[in-house]
Structure formats: C-alpha cells, structure tokens
Design a protein around this motif. Structure first.
Motif, PDB file in Angstrom:
ATOM      1  N   LYS A  81       0.832  -1.211   0.000  1.00 27.79           N
ATOM      2  CA  LYS A  81       0.000   0.000   0.000  1.00 27.79           C
ATOM      3  C   LYS A  81       0.865   1.260   0.000  1.00 27.79           C
ATOM      4  O   LYS A  81       0.581   2.247  -0.695  1.00 27.79           O
ATOM      5  CB  LYS A  81      -0.916  -0.004   1.217  1.00 27.79           C
ATOM      6  N   LYS A  82       1.928   1.191   0.798  1.00 28.29           N
ATOM      7  CA  LYS A  82       2.848   2.334   0.878  1.00 28.29           C
ATOM      8  C   LYS A  82       3.512   2.591  -0.476  1.00 28.29           C
ATOM      9  O   LYS A  82       3.692   3.737  -0.910  1.00 28.29           O
ATOM     10  CB  LYS A  82       3.894   2.059   1.955  1.00 28.29           C
ATOM     11  N   LEU A  83       3.866   1.482  -1.160  1.00 30.27           N
ATOM     12  CA  LEU A  83       4.523   1.584  -2.467  1.00 30.27           C
ATOM     13  C   LEU A  83       3.594   2.193  -3.502  1.00 30.27           C
ATOM     14  O   LEU A  83       4.015   2.992  -4.351  1.00 30.27           O
ATOM     15  CB  LEU A  83       4.970   0.182  -2.910  1.00 30.27           C
ATOM     16  N   GLU A 117       4.702   8.896  -4.962  1.00 35.02           N
ATOM     17  CA  GLU A 117       4.626   9.733  -6.162  1.00 35.02           C
ATOM     18  C   GLU A 117       5.958   9.650  -6.899  1.00 35.02           C
ATOM     19  O   GLU A 117       6.989  10.091  -6.399  1.00 35.02           O
ATOM     20  CB  GLU A 117       4.329  11.191  -5.780  1.00 35.02           C
ATOM     21  N   ARG A 118       5.925   9.044  -8.045  1.00 31.33           N
ATOM     22  CA  ARG A 118       7.158   8.783  -8.787  1.00 31.33           C
ATOM     23  C   ARG A 118       7.797  10.092  -9.269  1.00 31.33           C
ATOM     24  O   ARG A 118       7.107  10.992  -9.757  1.00 31.33           O
ATOM     25  CB  ARG A 118       6.887   7.881 -10.001  1.00 31.33           C
ATOM     26  N   VAL A 119       9.101  10.171  -9.119  1.00 27.21           N
ATOM     27  CA  VAL A 119       9.856  11.344  -9.578  1.00 27.21           C
ATOM     28  C   VAL A 119       9.883  11.342 -11.110  1.00 27.21           C
ATOM     29  O   VAL A 119      10.265  10.339 -11.730  1.00 27.21           O
ATOM     30  CB  VAL A 119      11.293  11.350  -9.023  1.00 27.21           C
ATOM     31  N   GLU A 120       9.463  12.449 -11.705  1.00 27.55           N
ATOM     32  CA  GLU A 120       9.501  12.565 -13.165  1.00 27.55           C
ATOM     33  C   GLU A 120      10.743  13.317 -13.607  1.00 27.55           C
ATOM     34  O   GLU A 120      11.124  14.308 -12.994  1.00 27.55           O
ATOM     35  CB  GLU A 120       8.258  13.303 -13.671  1.00 27.55           C
ATOM     36  N   VAL A 121      11.348  12.839 -14.661  1.00 24.10           N
ATOM     37  CA  VAL A 121      12.517  13.508 -15.238  1.00 24.10           C
ATOM     38  C   VAL A 121      12.078  14.175 -16.534  1.00 24.10           C
ATOM     39  O   VAL A 121      11.441  13.541 -17.386  1.00 24.10           O
ATOM     40  CB  VAL A 121      13.656  12.506 -15.517  1.00 24.10           C
ATOM     41  N   ASP A 122      12.380  15.464 -16.666  1.00 23.17           N
ATOM     42  CA  ASP A 122      12.004  16.200 -17.885  1.00 23.17           C
ATOM     43  C   ASP A 122      12.574  15.502 -19.110  1.00 23.17           C
ATOM     44  O   ASP A 122      13.775  15.193 -19.164  1.00 23.17           O
ATOM     45  CB  ASP A 122      12.546  17.638 -17.833  1.00 23.17           C
ATOM     46  N   GLU A 123      11.720  15.252 -20.063  1.00 23.21           N
ATOM     47  CA  GLU A 123      12.184  14.616 -21.294  1.00 23.21           C
ATOM     48  C   GLU A 123      13.015  15.606 -22.116  1.00 23.21           C
ATOM     49  O   GLU A 123      12.768  16.809 -22.086  1.00 23.21           O
ATOM     50  CB  GLU A 123      10.997  14.164 -22.133  1.00 23.21           C
ATOM     51  N   GLU A 124      13.971  15.074 -22.831  1.00 22.67           N
ATOM     52  CA  GLU A 124      14.780  15.922 -23.713  1.00 22.67           C
ATOM     53  C   GLU A 124      14.640  15.436 -25.139  1.00 22.67           C
ATOM     54  O   GLU A 124      14.721  14.237 -25.417  1.00 22.67           O
ATOM     55  CB  GLU A 124      16.256  15.873 -23.300  1.00 22.67           C
TER      56      GLU A 124
END
Length: 637
Positions: free
Chosen positions: A295-297, A301-308
């Motif tokens: 449940k915790k997993l 909130e997944r970290v997003e990396v700006d697309e290049e």
C-alpha cells in the motif's frame, strides 16, 4: 495582463502542445524557444488571436493592446515609407477621412439653419475632439522622429517600400509597433534580415519597454541581452524559468541532473521495498507487513525527469569534382539599382578551398555580389568562374521557392534524378523528416522546417563551391550548430553572408567587409576581423559607428554647421595656421636682412643674389598677407 490556462492545439490528430499554462506580466521579456516545428510561431498566433486553440483559455486584462511582428512582412505595394508607417494610426486615418467628408458636405450646403446642417456641425466637433485626443495633430511628427531614429533619412520618406530590402522593411514594421503603444509585443524572429545596427536599436528599445514581450529567436546573443525569462516548448510541454537563455540552459541541466539523482534514489528505495515484499509474502507471520509495504509503495509519487528532445539533423556536403585553383575571379564589378550605386569597381579573387564571410550593414551589397557570382544578376564588369566549378546556392529566401502545394516527399522526388531518387527518403530522414512528416504539404511547415527542406534539396545536385546567404534564418539553435559543423567539414569553397557572430566563429578564414560600395579584405577569421576593428563583437562595431555619428550630429548642433561645412572649416583653419607660421618666419628673416643691410650696405650693394632673394621674400610676404586676409573673410562668413 495576459493569462494562458490549459492551452492545447493539435494538427492531424497530434498535439503540438497540450494543457500548457503561464501568465505574462508587465516587464516580462520572454524568450520563447524550442526546436523547429515545436509550436513557437503557433503559440504567438494563438496569443495574437490569429488562431484559436482546440481547448483552453487566453484571458486578457481590460483594454490590453497586442502588437504582433510576424516572420514574413506583407506590405501593400505602391506605398511610401511614410504612408506605410502611418498604418500604425488606423483610427486617426479613419477620422481624417470622416473630417474630410464632413467638411466637404459643409462646403456644399447652404441651408445653414437646417437640422441637417446643425448635425454636421455637431459631428465635426465630436470627430475633431476625438482626433485631438488620439494625437491627430502630432502623429506625423512622431512618425518622422521614430523613422529617423531607426536609420531612415528624410529623403527616404517618400520612396516606395518596394525599393527597400527585407531588413529595412522590418524597421518600418518595428516603427509601426512602437508608434502604436501596445501593451504586449509578440516578435517572431525579429532579427532575421536585420543588420547589426538595427539589432542594437531593437535591443535598446526592448530593454526599456514597460509592457510584456514574447520573442521567438534563435539568436543566442540577442536573447541573452534582452530577455529576463525563458519558456521552452519541448515534446508538447513547456518549461518556464525566470532566466535569460544561457542561464536557463545551465539551470535546466542542473534541474534535470537533480531529477535524475532523485529518481535514482527513489528507484533504490522501491527495489528495496519490493525485495522485502517478496520476502515477507512467503511467511504467514509477515503477510500483513507485506500488505502494508505494498500500500505504501502504491502511494509513492514517482519522480519525473524532464524529457529531452535530442534529435538533430545530419548534414554532409560532399564535394563533387576538384575545381581549378581559382574558382571565382571578378574585375571592376559594379551594380546600380536605379540611381543607387551599390557596388563599384569590385575586384575579387577566390581560391579553391577558401572559406569567406561577407559582413556589413544591410543594403551594402553582400547579397547583390552573391547573386552576381551565381549568375542571377546583370552587372557591370567581368565575373569569371574557374575550371570545373559547380556552384551550389542557398538564397536568403530559399524556402520561398518551394511549391507549397507539394508534399515534402513529392518535392524531393520531383527534384531528384535517376541516380539519387532511391536515396530521397534517407536524405529526408537525416533532416528530421521521418514517418508521416514526408507526406505533409510544404505550406504547413514552419519557417525552420522549410529551411531544413531547402538545405536537403540542395544536396540533390553536386557542387564544389557553396554560396550561402543567411542560411541560419529560422533554424533552431541545435540545427545551426549542426549546419556549422557540416560547413567546417566541407572540403569545397564557401562564400557565406551572415550577421550571426556565433555561427561565423571558427568557420571562415577570410572576411570581406562591405561598406559604401567597396569591399575590404581581412586575412583571418571573424575574431581577427573584430580585433582589427578594436572591438569585442559586431555590436560594438556598430555601436562605435553609431556613437561616432552621434558625436558628429552633436557637434553640428553646437556649431550650427553641417558635417561637410565643419570639414571645410577645419581645412581652412589648418591652412590659416600654416600661412601665419610662414608669415612670422618671413618677417623675422626680412628683419634680419634689413639689419645686415644697415650694418654693411657697401659690402652687399653689388650682391645681386642677395637682393634677388630679399625681393622674393618681400613678394612672398605680400602674397601670404593677401591670402591670410581672404582666409579670415571666408572663415567669418
């Protein structure tokens, strides 16, 4: 001032950008950047109201006026410079027509006591009042002042706009925007076709501008000097930071590095949690703990990396055949446009393998000489191409020659021959036209995409001498860098017209400066040219010229004399100084001679040489005294 909320627009079912939001405030000078085709020009058209979004809202504060400088200026033919500039005052011009109409009717009527005549008088009063409020009695003087500030002379005011180059027409459009007192300025590639002097003026104007400005430009130096905020459109999203372009790039890299590190750490935590879940799931006593971890997993909130978007075009200019040692030879070349002499007595020798830059202000003949070399213009004098020379030419408006109704693939296939038609798709792919892009009609492509296609089409015909006139116009910064690398690797001869110092650095080994119908050769790269001019960059070159002119004008104001009159006055003063110096010397010599005669007359009386020299000095003194009097009278006048 202007609020953009959840803006989306798509073409052919694909989103150009989706649900983007930002706000413009007074004093914001925004550099709108992104790759060719990312949607920069489309965004400006949306903000100006020329296009409507698929979804989203653009909200304006009350009474906000927006001015839009487009890439392509479409002037009505037959207007003079002044008439075109007056188009900035649409309401004033309309009121002038109404005033003329009312005054004509009043002059024709004699029923002075009638209700209709009275109403005409009321209309005249109302229109005149509105005309005065809008500055109808001042706008002509303001227009002339702004045009002169942009480099136009009074004798240019009555010339037709058709006779001016693209850069000068752009200045007229800038004058119109300035005279309109807009609250928001939208500028699409404003430095294209402008010379450095006009770029300096635009920089200074925008730095002082109190409203909001959104600028689409691929001129890094211009963006750094003007903007205080950068919005990048990339892969359908926007990235918005309060930094000028170069600082924004550094910040974006730092933020992306932080995002990558944060996601790396998060991935480690997730993997550790997943291992524990697998371990606990097998044991009945630990099952509840495993459920809790799961449940915790799920809540993380997944970290997003700006697309290049790192896709770049690939260019290679293959040399066709080896030409002779001398590829272009010009003797006494001249060119007139009507009474205006653009080039006079030009001698030029271009040897195989040279890489030459043509620099100078607009209207000085750079493009003219390029067109003469490739055989597009009639001219005086002789131009001779060397043995085995095969010319490739990229014109300043090359993209305009592409048939807008054809598809990208259709144009290339129609232009190809039997030997290279099979390679067309690969060539287009190298210039970032992939998949369904090749089926797009040329008329829907952005300015940068059309330029890329024009470059690609050039490669269908072999050449060993390449003449390029402002090839970087409309190209995004990554594409410019790729083009520069390809030209550095080109083994043929290069003649390049450009105002872009960043692009020229390290690219050419010789510079020709165009000025007042002549060319001056500098045997070195662009940095050597700048060093020879004792300046740091092109802008400083032009600023020095502007300051020199301002000093001349200031001196003229102080003395009440024109520059030519001041030159004449200086010459007269120099001559007067020399005459006075010679008179003083002769008077001294004659006085010494008189003293010798008084002391020893008997010994000198028969010395004919002595008396002849004595008489010559006295005659010269009389002549110089007369000249001195004439000089004094002329100076007084």
């Amino acid at each position: 001032m202007l609020n953009i909320h959840n803006l989306s627009i798509s073409f052919g079912g694909e989103f150009l950008f989706e649900e983007v939001s930002f706000r413009l405030n007074p004093g914001d000078r925004v550099g709108l950047i992104g790759k060719n085709g990312a949607g920069k020009s489309t965004m400006l058209k949306l903000l100006s109201g020329e296009m409507q979004p698929d979804t989203g809202v653009i909200a304006f504060d009350k009474d906000v006026c927006v001015g839009f400088l487009k890439q392509d200026i479409d002037f009505v033919q037959g207007r003079t410079v002044l008439e075109e500039a007056y188009q900035a005052f649409e309401e004033i011009k309309a009121l002038e027509m109404q005033l003329d109409d009312v005054n004509r009717k009043l002059a024709e009527r004699t029923d002075y006591e009638s209700e209709a005549y009275h109403q005409l008088m009321v209309d005249l009063s109302d229109i005149t009042h509105r005309y005065e409020i809008l500055g109808g009695y001042n706008y002509q003087g303001e227009t002339e002042k702004v045009l002169q500030g942009l480099g136009f002379k009074r004798e240019d005011f009555e010339k037709l706009t058709d006779t001016f180059s693209g850069g000068w027409r752009m200045r007229i459009e800038l004058a119109k925007l300035l005279l309109q007192n807009n609250d928001v300025l939208l500028l699409d590639e404003p430095t294209n076709h402008l010379d450095i002097e006009s770029i300096i003026w635009l920089e200074q104007f925008l730095q002082r501008y109190p409203g909001a400005v959104v600028i689409v430009s691929h001129d890094k130096m211009f963006l750094d000097n003007v903007t205080n905020r950068t919005i990048e459109i990339s892969l359908g999203k926007i990235y918005d930071y309060s930094k000028p372009y170069s600082e924004y790039l550094v910040l974006r890299d730092e933020i992306r590095e932080q995002q990558l590190n944060a996601r790396k750490n998060q991935d480690k935590q997730i993997q550790q949690a997943e291992r524990l879940i697998e371990k606990f799931r097998a044991k009945a006593t630990k099952a509840s703990m495993a459920q809790s971890l799961m449940k915790k997993l799920d809540k993380i909130e997944r970290v997003e990396v700006d697309e290049e978007d790192n896709s770049v075009m690939h260019i290679k200019f293959p040399i066709s055949i080896q030409p002779g040692k001398v590829v272009v030879e010009a003797e006494e070349v001249g060119k007139n446009y009507g009474e205006k002499e653009v080039l006079k007595g030009i001698d030029l020798l271009v040897e195989r393998g040279s890489k030459i830059a043509f620099v100078g202000q607009n209207g000085q003949g750079k493009t003219t000489l390029a067109k003469i070399i490739v055989g597009e213009l009639a001219h005086k004098g002789n131009v001779k191409l060397g043995h085995n020379v095969q010319l490739g030419y990229f014109a300043q408006n090359q993209a305009e020659y592409l048939d807008g109704e054809k598809t990208v693939l259709g144009l290339m296939e129609d232009s190809a021959n039997d030997t290279n038609r099979s390679k067309v798709r690969d060539m287009l792919g190298a210039f970032l036209f992939r998949g369904d892009d090749v089926d797009k009609k040329i008329k829907v492509l952005s300015g940068g995409e059309r330029n890329r296609l024009a470059l690609c089409k050039m490669l269908l015909d072999p050449f060993n001498v390449l003449v390029m006139d402002e090839p970087t116009n409309h190209l995004d910064i990554k594409s410019k860098n790729v083009l520069k690398q390809a030209l550095q690797n080109f083994e043929g001869t290069l003649l390049l017209v450009s105002h872009d110092r960043d692009f020229l650095q390290g690219l050419t080994d010789k510079v020709f400066e165009f000025k007042e119908g002549k060319i001056k050769e500098y045997l070195g790269d662009i940095n050597f040219f700048l060093e020879q001019r004792n300046v740091a960059d092109f802008r400083a070159v032009e600023k020095a010229a502007v300051k020199k002119q301002e000093k001349k004008e200031e001196k003229q104001k102080d003395t009440g004399l024109s520059y030519e009159e001041q030159k004449k006055q200086k010459s007269l003063k120099n001559r007067l100084g020399k005459v006075e110096s010679r008179i003083t010397r002769l008077e001294k010599e004659i006085k010494e001679t008189d003293a010798r005669l008084a002391a020893d007359y008997d010994a000198l009386v028969n010395n004919k040489v002595f008396f002849r020299e004595y008489e010559d000095k006295k005659r010269e003194l009389a002549d110089l005294t007369a000249e001195w009097e004439e000089l004094m009278v002329t100076l007084d006048e």
